[in-house]
Design an enzyme around this catalytic site. Structure first.
Site, PDB file in Angstrom:
ATOM      1  N   GLN A  45       5.322  76.349  51.927  1.00 25.63           N
ATOM      2  CA  GLN A  45       4.864  76.315  50.834  1.00 25.63           C
ATOM      3  C   GLN A  45       3.222  76.439  50.696  1.00 25.63           C
ATOM      4  OE1 GLN A  45       6.663  72.212  49.621  1.00 25.63           O
ATOM      5  NE2 GLN A  45       6.307  72.424  48.057  1.00 25.63           N
ATOM      6  N   SER A  46       2.601  76.560  49.612  1.00 21.60           N
ATOM      7  CA  SER A  46       1.276  77.881  50.077  1.00 21.60           C
ATOM      8  C   SER A  46       0.154  77.025  50.426  1.00 21.60           C
ATOM      9  CB  SER A  46       0.593  78.491  48.242  1.00 21.60           C
ATOM     10  OG  SER A  46       1.684  79.840  48.362  1.00 21.60           O
ATOM     11  N   THR A  47       0.234  76.014  49.801  1.00 24.76           N
ATOM     12  CA  THR A  47      -1.214  75.613  50.368  1.00 24.76           C
ATOM     13  C   THR A  47      -0.515  73.683  50.642  1.00 24.76           C
ATOM     14  OG1 THR A  47      -1.417  74.813  47.652  1.00 24.76           O
ATOM     15  CG2 THR A  47      -2.332  76.552  48.724  1.00 24.76           C
ATOM     16  N   GLY A  86       2.310  75.238  54.233  1.00 23.36           N
ATOM     17  CA  GLY A  86       0.780  74.779  53.816  1.00 23.36           C
ATOM     18  C   GLY A  86      -0.268  76.269  54.022  1.00 23.36           C
ATOM     19  N   LEU A  87       0.586  77.302  54.314  1.00 21.09           N
ATOM     20  CA  LEU A  87      -0.331  79.200  54.636  1.00 21.09           C
ATOM     21  C   LEU A  87       1.438  80.016  53.658  1.00 21.09           C
ATOM     22  CD1 LEU A  87       0.115  78.974  58.224  1.00 21.09           C
ATOM     23  CD2 LEU A  87      -1.358  78.694  57.023  1.00 21.09           C
TER      24      LEU A  87
END
Ligand SMILES: [Zn+2]
Length: 723
Positions: A45-47, A86-87
């Site tokens: 997941q992106s953030t 988170g990236l």
């Protein structure tokens, strides 16, 4: 389409912890060799924000493990890679999990890669196609909830390529939408990401001056002091000396939070002085992100861009601490303070008065200061060094031109002397009042804290001992802080009483009447003198008439007027003097008339000849040197060498070392020798043993070697004869 829809495929949304119902679904693309290898579920997941806000999406990604089992993989062969939580999928650079996935593929350990959508794997076409390429070569399948794809199959390849392009495009669209939203809010002057120190953000989103008076006073003090001191380092020193702290307010969603009193730091001061918000302007896009790729360890740095490239710039949008003109003046001053070629730099404490504002009249370049001796600075144009050209511009000793400027500046200051002492007294008084008020606020705050702690302690029921004890301790601590602060304040008032004493008043008056003595006073530092010169003088251009001693000086005063002056500089030899021919004729004439060296020196000074040393008269010694130069003296030493004695030149060539080195050894007492009475020729004594020792000493003396064994530097005892 060769892609076969999965029969009976449906998301496996089970309760967590409950045993999932795994219904077998098969795709003809899955071969037994695939099932022998691992199935990898890639989770991202992106953030961190998304991870907290969207747990459902995360759960669905983890459930893909069951999907892999339904496709026929045994549970123990399904692995989950979730290091990249988170990236962003923008690039593979920082994503260790993705890199591990690539490695596993190339080691032929992976039969299937599963992701919720293809966008989880990569949002950059480059990374996506790299993965596809590897999967095609090593026969790995890719799968999502819609099906299983074989990258070595042309049609699947086309579909996967499209999916990758779509996911990259999706990222671009999302980013653009977000940035447009941000810019739109900024264009209305309503976007405040970080609240500058000295301001507070209301829950409505409006920016106001900090409600705390002490915080506001500190900001004003910083701007006032910068006007006075003129450099960030000086300002920093002032704040540290007077123990002045900056009240930084934390920002919460509900509005301004608590104040924390922090020590000032240089970067905070720079930001404060550079930030246009303090002049009431709203600015967005003042910094641009760096365009070069950054190394993973390097921090994210942004560079400022010129004013006309700021994305949003709205004047008079927020409450201001300073006027716009004052802001602009501060920027100019900060720019001049930078020690670059084009700027004059801040006035420092070195002895060269004109460092930074002296320019070469020949090429227009700023002259550099060089030190041949710590107290004898020398100004030099270094164009020839920078451009590797023939040396065309000269240099000069600082002493002469500094004295010229000091005289001119003092002359200009003379009429101001009467008003000066009044101004000094006023400044003195104002400065003390300001510090006094700062102290009063600090004390008030400390007393308030102590009172509050007391009230809290009184309010608690005595039976509630645990709480009472904590509150009592807090109360005691705040009382101690209060007492400590009061002591510091007492010390401060003792060292700097609020009123200027009569004695100080007298001293200030006496000093300000007499500008030359004020200029030379012990308390006036080199930096103060430079500041005074810079207040009055914009720049000075010196044209050295090479190779002579004559220098033309043009002082460009602040305000535009220019005054021209002549100066002289020291030169290396008499032949460089502009009057060399006339000087020779005069010396010959006086010598043939029978005058002694001292009489000639006196006469030359009376005639107004310049000596080789700037602004210094001819001496007897200099005239003797001149006479020798012109061949008008016969009083030379007759040198008679004793046994074992050598002239320095002869001995140096015998030993194969420099004459100067040999003279240095003589001066240090490492060899026996003598000087002739008149010409001071150096004669050194060295017999066969000494020659052997000196040869060894020569071999030992290498650059960088300073310590020598004692036997090498102790000369042999000389039986009878002078040392
Ligand atoms: Zn030059």
């Amino acid at each position: 389409m060769t892609n076969t829809p999965l029969i009976g495929s449906r998301p496996i949304c089970q309760q967590e912890n409950a045993e999932p119902l795994i219904r077998s679904i098969r795709s003809p693309k899955i071969q037994p060799r695939h099932l022998d290898q691992q199935a990898v579920v890639y989770v991202r997941q992106s953030t961190p924000h998304q991870m907290w806000e969207h747990p459902e999406s995360r759960a669905r990604q983890y459930e893909l493990a069951h999907h892999a089992q339904a496709l026929g993989w045994p549970a123990q062969q399904v692995i989950v890679i979730d290091e990249d939580q988170g990236l962003s999928g923008q690039s593979a650079e920082q994503r260790l999990g993705f890199q591990r996935l690539l490695t596993e593929v190339t080691l032929e350990r992976v039969g299937l890669i599963l992701g919720l959508e293809m966008s989880r794997l990569a949002r950059s076409s480059k990374d996506w196609h790299h993965l596809l390429e590897l999967c095609a070569v090593f026969g790995t399948l890719l799968g999502d909830q819609d099906g299983v794809y074989d990258p070595s199959d042309t049609n699947d390849r086309l579909l996967l390529g499209l999916k990758g392009t779509m996911s990259e495009f999706e990222l671009c669209t999302m980013r653009n939408r977000l940035q447009r939203g941000i810019l739109h809010k900024a264009e209305r002057g309503e976007l405040f990401i970080a609240v500058p120190f000295g301001y507070a953000k209301l829950p409505t989103g409006e920016l106001v001056l900090d409600p705390d008076e002490q915080v506001r006073e500190t900001v004003k003090l910083i701007f006032d002091k910068f006007d006075e001191i003129g450099s960030v380092y000086g300002l920093m020193g002032y704040l540290v000396r007077n123990n002045i702290r900056l009240g930084v307010r934390s920002q919460q969603r509900s509005g301004p939070g608590e104040i924390e009193w922090r020590r000032p730091c240089r970067s905070t001061l720079f930001k404060l002085l550079h930030h246009p918000v303090y002049a009431g302007a709203y600015v967005f896009g003042r910094k641009r992100p760096r365009t070069q790729p950054k190394a993973s360890t390097e921090s994210y740095r942004r560079s400022g861009q010129p004013e006309d490239e700021w994305k949003v710039f709205l004047r008079d949008r927020v409450p201001a601490y300073i006027s716009w003109d004052r802001y602009v003046a501060n920027q100019e001053r900060l720019c001049k303070n930078r020690s670059r070629l084009a700027s004059s730099g801040v006035a420092r404490n070195g002895p060269a008065l004109l460092a930074g504002i002296l320019y070469c009249g020949v090429c227009g370049r700023r002259m550099n200061v060089r030190y041949r001796h710590p107290d004898r600075p020398y100004y030099r144009c270094e164009r020839h060094l920078e451009q590797a050209t023939e040396r065309t511009c000269g240099g000069l000793d600082a002493a002469g031109i500094d004295a010229l400027l000091a005289g001119q500046v003092q002359r200009v200051l003379e009429p101001a002397a009467l008003t000066l002492h009044l101004q000094v007294l006023e400044d003195h008084q104002r400065e003390r009042e300001r510090l006094e008020s700062h102290w009063a606020k600090r004390l008030e705050r400390a007393r308030y804290e102590a009172n509050r702690a007391e009230r809290q302690y009184q309010a608690v029921e005595p039976e509630n001992r645990l709480v009472a004890r904590t509150l009592e301790r807090k109360w005691e601590e705040s009382l101690a802080t209060c007492r400590q602060l009061q002591d510091e304040y007492d010390r401060f008032t003792r060292s700097q009483p609020l009123q200027v004493s009569e004695e100080e008043r007298q001293r200030i008056m006496a000093l300000s009447r007499d500008i030359p003595s004020l200029w030379d006073a012990e308390g006036t530092s080199a930096a103060d003198r430079k500041e005074i010169v810079r207040c009055l003088v914009d720049r000075i251009a010196v044209t050295v008439h090479q190779p002579s001693e004559r220098v033309a000086v043009a002082i460009h005063w602040q305000g535009g007027s220019v005054s021209h002056h002549d100066a002289v500089r020291s030169v290396a030899s008499f032949s460089q003097l502009a009057d060399a021919g006339r000087l020779r004729t005069r010396v010959v004439e006086l010598r043939t008339g029978g005058s002694s060296a001292s009489a000639i020196a006196e006469q030359l000074n009376a005639d107004g000849f310049s000596s080789r040393r700037a602004n210094r008269p001819f001496t007897k010694h200099q005239v003797e040197h001149l006479l020798e130069l012109y061949g008008l003296t016969s009083k030379r030493d007759v040198v008679r060498l004793g046994p074992g004695e050598w002239l320095v030149g002869k001995l140096s060539s015998t030993l194969g070392i420099g004459r100067e080195k040999l003279r240095e050894w003589f001066r240090k007492g490492w060899v026996h020798g003598r000087l002739t009475p008149r010409s001071k020729l150096c004669i050194i004594w060295a017999d066969a043993d000494e020659l052997k020792r000196l040869r060894r000493l020569r071999t030992h003396s290498k650059p960088g070697v300073s310590a020598h064994p004692p036997e090498l530097i102790t000369p042999k005892k000389r039986a009878n004869g002078p040392r």
